[in-house]
Scaffold this active site. Structure first.
Site, PDB file in Angstrom:
ATOM      1  N   HIS A  46       4.987  -2.328   3.951  1.00 10.86           N
ATOM      2  CA  HIS A  46       5.967  -1.543   4.713  1.00 10.86           C
ATOM      3  C   HIS A  46       6.819  -2.552   5.468  1.00 10.86           C
ATOM      4  O   HIS A  46       6.325  -3.627   5.838  1.00 10.86           O
ATOM      5  CB  HIS A  46       5.309  -0.671   5.781  1.00 10.86           C
ATOM      6  CG  HIS A  46       4.371   0.372   5.282  1.00 10.86           C
ATOM      7  ND1 HIS A  46       3.058   0.112   5.023  1.00 10.86           N
ATOM      8  CD2 HIS A  46       4.550   1.690   5.040  1.00 10.86           C
ATOM      9  CE1 HIS A  46       2.457   1.222   4.624  1.00 10.86           C
ATOM     10  NE2 HIS A  46       3.346   2.205   4.625  1.00 10.86           N
TER      11      HIS A  46
ATOM     12  N   ASP B  57       5.104  -3.920   8.457  1.00 16.53           N
ATOM     13  CA  ASP B  57       3.880  -4.705   8.271  1.00 16.53           C
ATOM     14  C   ASP B  57       4.270  -6.177   8.316  1.00 16.53           C
ATOM     15  O   ASP B  57       3.485  -7.016   8.752  1.00 16.53           O
ATOM     16  CB  ASP B  57       3.240  -4.501   6.884  1.00 16.53           C
ATOM     17  CG  ASP B  57       2.883  -3.065   6.588  1.00 16.53           C
ATOM     18  OD1 ASP B  57       2.642  -2.315   7.542  1.00 16.53           O
ATOM     19  OD2 ASP B  57       2.860  -2.708   5.389  1.00 16.53           O
TER      20      ASP B  57
ATOM     21  N   GLU C 234      -2.787   8.316  -5.122  1.00 16.37           N
ATOM     22  CA  GLU C 234      -3.856   7.723  -4.308  1.00 16.37           C
ATOM     23  C   GLU C 234      -5.113   8.572  -4.429  1.00 16.37           C
ATOM     24  O   GLU C 234      -5.071   9.799  -4.278  1.00 16.37           O
ATOM     25  CB  GLU C 234      -3.393   7.627  -2.852  1.00 16.37           C
ATOM     26  CG  GLU C 234      -4.448   7.015  -1.952  1.00 16.37           C
ATOM     27  CD  GLU C 234      -3.874   6.444  -0.669  1.00 16.37           C
ATOM     28  OE1 GLU C 234      -2.708   6.008  -0.661  1.00 16.37           O
ATOM     29  OE2 GLU C 234      -4.598   6.433   0.329  1.00 16.37           O
TER      30      GLU C 234
ATOM     31  N   ASP D 168      -5.029   0.403  -1.459  1.00 17.76           N
ATOM     32  CA  ASP D 168      -4.655   1.052  -0.200  1.00 17.76           C
ATOM     33  C   ASP D 168      -5.962   1.480   0.471  1.00 17.76           C
ATOM     34  O   ASP D 168      -6.309   2.662   0.539  1.00 17.76           O
ATOM     35  CB  ASP D 168      -3.750   2.253  -0.485  1.00 17.76           C
ATOM     36  CG  ASP D 168      -3.033   2.722   0.777  1.00 17.76           C
ATOM     37  OD1 ASP D 168      -3.390   2.246   1.863  1.00 17.76           O
ATOM     38  OD2 ASP D 168      -2.123   3.570   0.666  1.00 17.76           O
TER      39      ASP D 168
HETATM   40  C1  XLS Z   1      -1.112   6.807   3.842  1.00 15.44           C
HETATM   41  C2  XLS Z   1      -0.447   6.274   2.651  1.00 15.44           C
HETATM   42  C3  XLS Z   1       0.376   5.026   2.899  1.00 15.44           C
HETATM   43  C4  XLS Z   1       1.322   4.808   1.755  1.00 15.44           C
HETATM   44  C5  XLS Z   1       2.457   3.898   2.064  1.00 15.44           C
HETATM   45  O1  XLS Z   1      -1.939   7.698   3.784  1.00 15.44           O
HETATM   46  O2  XLS Z   1      -1.370   6.058   1.648  1.00 15.44           O
HETATM   47  O3  XLS Z   1      -0.466   3.931   3.102  1.00 15.44           O
HETATM   48  O4  XLS Z   1       0.674   4.317   0.632  1.00 15.44           O
HETATM   49  O5  XLS Z   1       3.250   4.374   3.092  1.00 15.44           O
HETATM   50 NI    NI Z   2      -1.061   5.066  -0.145  1.00 15.04          NI
END
Ligand code: XLS
Ligand code: NI
Length: 441
Positions: free
Chosen positions: A106, A109, A273, A344
Site C-alpha cells: 500500500h 506501507d 483471499e 496477506d
Molecule cells: C484486508 C485486505 C487488504 C488488501 C489490500 O483485509 O486483505 O490487506 O489485500 O488492501
Molecule cells: Ni488481501
C-alpha cells in the site's frame, strides 16, 4: 543493493533452500523446489510468491487489547523517512533470503502518510526512488501496488463511496499517486480493496448512488493508469465484512457482477483471499472457481482463517486439504492471470523471534507447493477427472446434447420425461471423491 548503515536484520539466517521432504531443517523448503516443473511450468512461475509489505513490515503485533510486541528496528525508528528506509532494507533482505521474486504494498506501507497531501506526495517520491535503487541491484519486482483508502479518519464513511464529494476527490488523488508509484516501480498489477466501501447502516445510505460513484471512480482510475502507459491488470479484492458490516465487493460473484455492470470486466480481474472467502461463507476453492469461470482469476491473497471464530485472523496457510482442493481448480483454470500468490498473512502477536517470519512463509510456501504436486497427481493419475465427467455423460450425446445446444423446448422435455418414467437414481459418489483426494495427500 544499497543498505542503510550496512545492517543485517536477520542475522544468522541465510538463503532458504529446497532440501526435500526428508529434511529436518526448519529453515528449508521441503516441497517448494522453484525450478521443478509441474503441469508444464516451474513452481516459481505457477506461484509468483510475494510478501505483503503491510503484514510483514507494517504491523508491530499490537491488538485491540494490548500494545506492540514486535520490537523490530523499523518499528522503533522515529523519523518517517529513516524508518521507511530501514523497513525497505529489512524487506529486501527478507525477500532475497526467501528467494521470492515479488512484494505487494500500500502507498503508506512504504512510508508514513504525511500531514497533508503535498507532504505525502514528497515522501512517496523519496521512497519510490529509494526502492528503485534497491530493485536495481536485485531481481525483486512488484506484484501489485495499492492505496490505503481505509485507515485515515477521513475515510470513515468510505473512499470512492463517501457521501462527501471532497473525500471522493481526495481518495482519487491518493490512488493517482499510488498508481504513479506502482508504475515507477514497474508493478505488474494494480489492486483495489474497498475496505470502507460499503455501509454500517442502510438507514443513512443511498446504495445506488454509492455504487455508481464506485463504478465511476474505477473507470477514471483505469483511464488514468492506461493513459500513463500501464499495461497490467487491475485487481479487485472481495471481502464481505470487516471493517464494515456490509461491504459492496461481498464475494467473487457480486464483484464480477459489479465489474460487468460498469463495463470494467476487460481490465479487471479478481484477487481472491482465503479468509475473505470463508468470511463470505464460501470455501476458497469455490471463490477460485467462480472467478475462473469468468476468465477473471487474477491473483491470490494467501492466508487462512480460524474455524472457531468469525473474523479475519489472516494466519499463514497450513491447511493442506483446503489448499489441495484449491489447487485442483487452479490447475484446471490454467493458473493465475497476471497475478501471483501474495502472503496477506501475519505472524501471531506472540511470535516475537526474528526467525518467525521465515518459518511462517516457509510453511505457507510448502503448503502451496505440496498441494500443487498433489493436485497435479490427482488430475494426471487418479480417476477423479473421469469420474466427475462421467456424472454428466447424459449430456454428451442424444437428447441431452440437443438440450445443451438449445434444440429442445419445454414441450420436448415433457415428452422425454414421460418416456423416461420412472427414473433410476444416480449416486453423487461424494465419499469416493473425498477418499481419492485423501489418498493422494
Ligand atoms: C484486508 C485486505 C487488504 C488488501 C489490500 O483485509 O486483505 O490487506 O489485500 O488492501
Ligand atoms: Ni488481501
Amino acid at each position: 543493493m544499497i543498505v542503510l548503515g550496512d545492517k543485517e536484520h536477520y542475522k544468522g539466517i541465510g538463503q532458504i533452500k529446497y532440501e526435500g521432504k526428508d529434511s529436518d531443517n526448519p529453515l528449508a523448503f521441503r516441497y517448494y523446489n522453484p525450478e521443478q516443473i509441474v503441469a508444464g511450468k516451474t513452481m516459481r512461475e505457477h506461484f509468483k510468491f510475494a510478501i505483503s509489505y503491510w503484514h510483514s513490515f507494517g504491523g508491530n503485533g499490537s491488538d485491540l487489547f494490548g500494545q506492540g510486541t514486535h520490537h523490530f528496528a523499523w518499528n522503533e525508528a522515529r523519523e518517517p523517512i529513516r524508518a521507511a528506509k530501514i523497513r525497505a532494507d529489512a524487506a529486501f533482505e527478507f525477500i532475497s533470503k526467501m528467494g521470492f521474486d515479488y512484494f505487494c504494498f500500500h502507498d503508506f506501507d512504504l512510508v508514513q502518510e504525511g500531514e497533508n497531501l503535498g507532504q505525502s506526495e514528497v515522501r512517496l517520491a523519496t521512497m519510490t526512488s529509494y526502492l528503485n535503487e534497491k530493485k536495481a541491484g536485485s531481481e525483486i519486482k512488484v506484484l501489485w501496488g495499492t492505496a490505503n483508502c481505509f485507515s485515515n479518519a477521513r475515510y470513515m464513511n468510505g473512499a470512492a463511496t463517501n457521501p462527501d464529494f471532497k473525500i471522493v476527490a481526495r481518495a482519487a488523488a491518493q490512488v493517482k499517486l499510488a498508481i504513479d508509484a506502482t508504475i515507477a516501480l514497474g508493478g505488474e498489477n494494480y489492486a483495489f480493496w474497498g475496505g470502507r466501501e460499503g455501509y454500517m447502516s442502510l438507514l443513512n445510505t443511498d446504495m445506488k448512488r454509492e455504487l455508481d460513484h464506485m463504478g465511476q471512480f474505477l473507470i477514471q482510475a483505469r483511464d488514468y493508469a492506461r493513459a500513463q502507459g500501464f499495461k497490467g491488470n487491475f485487481l479487485l479484492e472481495p471481502k464481505p465484512m470487516e471493517p464494515l458490516k456490509h461491504q459492496y465487493d461481498f464475494d467473487c460473484a457480486t464483484t464480477i457482477g459489479f465489474l460487468r455492470q460498469y463495463g470494467l470486466e476487460k481490465d479487471f480481474k479478481i484477487n481472491i483471499e482465503v479468509n475473505h472467502a470463508t468470511l463470505a461463507q464460501h470455501t476458497f476453492q469455490h471463490e477460485l472457481e467462480v472467478a475462473a469461470q469468468s476468465g477473471m482469476l487474477g491473483s491470490i491473497d494467501a492466508n487462512r482463517g480460524d474455524y472457531q471464530n468469525g473474523w479475519d485472523t489472516a494466519q499463514f496457510p497450513n491447511n493442506i486439504q483446503e489448499v489441495t482442493e484449491a489447487m485442483l481448480v487452479f490447475l484446471k483454470a490454467g493458473g493465475l492471470q497476471g497475478g501471483g500468490v501474495n502472503f496477506d498473512a501475519k505472524i501471531r502477536r506472540n511470535s516475537t523471534d526474528m526467525e518467525d517470519i521465515f518459518l511462517a512463509h516457509i510453511g505457507g510456501v510448502d503448503t502451496f507447493a505440496r498441494a500443487l504436486l498433489t493436485a497435479d497427481k490427482i488430475i494426471t493419475s487418479s480417476p477423479y477427472d473421469s469420474l466427475r465427467k462421467q456424472r454428466y455423460n447424459s449430456f454428451d450425446s442424444g437428447k441431452g446434447k440437443e438440450f445443451e445446444e438449445g434444440k429442445l423446448n419445454f414441450t420436448d422435455l415433457y415428452h422425454i420425461a414421460k418416456e423416461n418414467d420412472p427414473i433410476e437414481l444416480q449416486s453423487g459418489k461424494q465419499e469416493l471423491f473425498e477418499n481419492i483426494i485423501n489418498r493422494y495427500i
